[in-house]
Scaffold this active site. Structure first.
Site, PDB file in Angstrom:
ATOM      1  N   ASP A  26       0.803  -1.221   0.000  1.00  0.00           N
ATOM      2  CA  ASP A  26       0.000   0.000   0.000  1.00  0.00           C
ATOM      3  C   ASP A  26       0.843   1.282   0.000  1.00  0.00           C
ATOM      4  OD1 ASP A  26      -2.274  -1.466  -0.123  1.00  0.00           O
ATOM      5  OD2 ASP A  26      -2.913  -1.130   1.943  1.00  0.00           O
TER       6      ASP A  26
ATOM      7  N   HIS B 211       3.603   1.691  -1.861  1.00  0.00           N
ATOM      8  CA  HIS B 211       3.798   1.938  -3.301  1.00  0.00           C
ATOM      9  C   HIS B 211       2.505   2.448  -3.931  1.00  0.00           C
ATOM     10  CE1 HIS B 211       6.787  -1.503  -2.686  1.00  0.00           C
ATOM     11  NE2 HIS B 211       7.559  -0.540  -3.141  1.00  0.00           N
TER      12      HIS B 211
HETATM   13  P1  AMP Z   1      11.029   0.347  -3.087  1.00  0.00           P
HETATM   14  O1  AMP Z   1      10.259  -0.597  -3.945  1.00  0.00           O
HETATM   15  O2  AMP Z   1      11.168  -0.108  -1.666  1.00  0.00           O
HETATM   16  O3  AMP Z   1      12.340   0.788  -3.704  1.00  0.00           O
HETATM   17  O4  AMP Z   1      10.161   1.661  -2.989  1.00  0.00           O
HETATM   18  C1  AMP Z   1       9.713   2.329  -4.138  1.00  0.00           C
HETATM   19  C2  AMP Z   1       9.137   3.667  -3.739  1.00  0.00           C
HETATM   20  O5  AMP Z   1       8.066   3.454  -2.825  1.00  0.00           O
HETATM   21  C3  AMP Z   1      10.167   4.561  -3.013  1.00  0.00           C
HETATM   22  O6  AMP Z   1       9.973   5.911  -3.414  1.00  0.00           O
HETATM   23  C4  AMP Z   1       9.805   4.366  -1.566  1.00  0.00           C
HETATM   24  O7  AMP Z   1      10.145   5.459  -0.748  1.00  0.00           O
HETATM   25  C5  AMP Z   1       8.290   4.219  -1.659  1.00  0.00           C
HETATM   26  N1  AMP Z   1       7.791   3.535  -0.469  1.00  0.00           N
HETATM   27  C6  AMP Z   1       8.202   2.333   0.024  1.00  0.00           C
HETATM   28  N2  AMP Z   1       7.558   2.054   1.181  1.00  0.00           N
HETATM   29  C7  AMP Z   1       6.726   3.111   1.415  1.00  0.00           C
HETATM   30  C8  AMP Z   1       5.784   3.413   2.456  1.00  0.00           C
HETATM   31  N3  AMP Z   1       5.587   2.602   3.499  1.00  0.00           N
HETATM   32  N4  AMP Z   1       5.114   4.579   2.374  1.00  0.00           N
HETATM   33  C9  AMP Z   1       5.315   5.432   1.327  1.00  0.00           C
HETATM   34  N5  AMP Z   1       6.166   5.187   0.325  1.00  0.00           N
HETATM   35  C10 AMP Z   1       6.873   4.044   0.359  1.00  0.00           C
END
Ligand code: AMP
Length: 285
Positions: free
Chosen positions: A35, A37
């Site tokens: 959620d 993402h």
């Molecule tokens: P990742 O797949 O972990 O590299 O994350 C992809 C994007 O989703 C990045 O910009 C993260 O900061 C964002 N993201 C990951 N987890 C969260 C979260 N719990 N709340 C908001 N954005 C998130």
């Protein structure tokens, strides 16, 4: 929704979408969507007419002893989530598409990449800056969306966009949490029940410090002491710091400008990060 795996096909698809009125939004991810993402996707859908999600587990941002080979993946599920959320293009290249054998150029971020995670993950932000620059050039979005959960990443990306003259608006989306407070992360799936309980102490510590801040506490040492008490439960605390949101330098005396209390720690063998922004303008101090 179209699933696309090559840059040439992506360019063609976007050429059709790109016109004077269009606004192209990009949500870069490493997949195993949750959620957090999807909040980025929803923000993109609100602001943009064509919405691109990229799923790419970027090898250059993982250290040799990090979890690249076991990073969680479930592409069919991710694809379904994107389709249901109204994504227009899902860009999911293979590693060789992004990094062909002759690849030889990296983007080296400066001082913002050194403290916090940068001091524990050598080369991490170089990998992030490189892949984000490449995705910006591949998609050429008008707006790109990043999560506040990765606070330092947001700072590095903003600086990168400014320094390299990317004509792209960078939007930061607030952290999405499970009902118990744990910041959502693809890595949470590694946690056993006992580790998850210990992982919860991160958000608990941050929230306690934030409550003191709201009540008027401005002394970073006392705020950190407050946060540290529950956080003692984790298996290895890498850092717990209050830093200026612009410079990422530690706040020494008094929180008089926007700051963030940032933490990184292990629960079992899973590395977790979290942060809360402390804005003195929002509360009477
Ligand atoms: P990742 O797949 O972990 O590299 O994350 C992809 C994007 O989703 C990045 O910009 C993260 O900061 C964002 N993201 C990951 N987890 C969260 C979260 N719990 N709340 C908001 N954005 C998130």
């Amino acid at each position: 929704m179209r699933t696309i795996t090559t840059v040439s096909e992506l360019r063609l698809a976007l050429a059709e979408a790109r016109n004077l009125e269009s606004r192209i939004g990009l949500v870069p991810t490493m997949g195993y969507l949750h959620d957090g993402h999807m909040a980025l996707v929803q923000a993109s859908r609100r602001q943009c007419s064509t919405n691109v999600v990229s799923i790419f587990v970027n090898p250059t941002q993982f250290g040799p002893k990090e979890d690249l080979s076991i990073y969680p993946r479930d592409f069919p599920r991710d694809e379904e989530l994107c389709r249901a959320a109204g994504v227009d293009i899902l860009f999911a290249p293979q590693a060789e598409e992004v990094y062909p054998p002759q690849f030889n150029t990296f983007v080296e971020p400066g001082a913002l990449a050194r403290p916090l995670c940068g001091s524990f993950r050598a080369g991490h932000f170089r990998g992030v800056a490189t892949v984000v620059s490449k995705l910006f050039n591949m998609v050429q979005p008008d707006v790109a969306f990043f999560g506040q959960k990765d606070f330092q990443q947001c700072a590095v990306v903003r600086q990168l966009a400014a320094d390299l003259n990317f004509p792209i608006e960078i939007v930061t989306v607030p952290t999405v949490r499970d009902p118990d407070g744990l910041a959502m992360s693809s890595r949470n799936r590694y946690l056993s029940a006992a580790e998850r309980a210990r992982a919860l102490s991160l958000s608990r510590g941050l929230f306690e410090a934030e409550a003191d801040f709201r009540a008027g506490e401005r002394d970073p040492v006392r705020l950190l002491l407050r946060a540290r008490r529950p956080i003692e439960n984790v298996d290895e605390l890498q850092y717990l710091e209050i830093v200026d949101t612009q410079t990422l330098e530690p706040v020494a005396n008094r929180v008089s400008r926007p700051a963030a209390i940032c933490v990184a720690a292990y629960a079992g063998s899973t590395r977790l990060i979290d942060n809360v922004v402390l804005n003195p303008d929002s509360y009477a101090g």
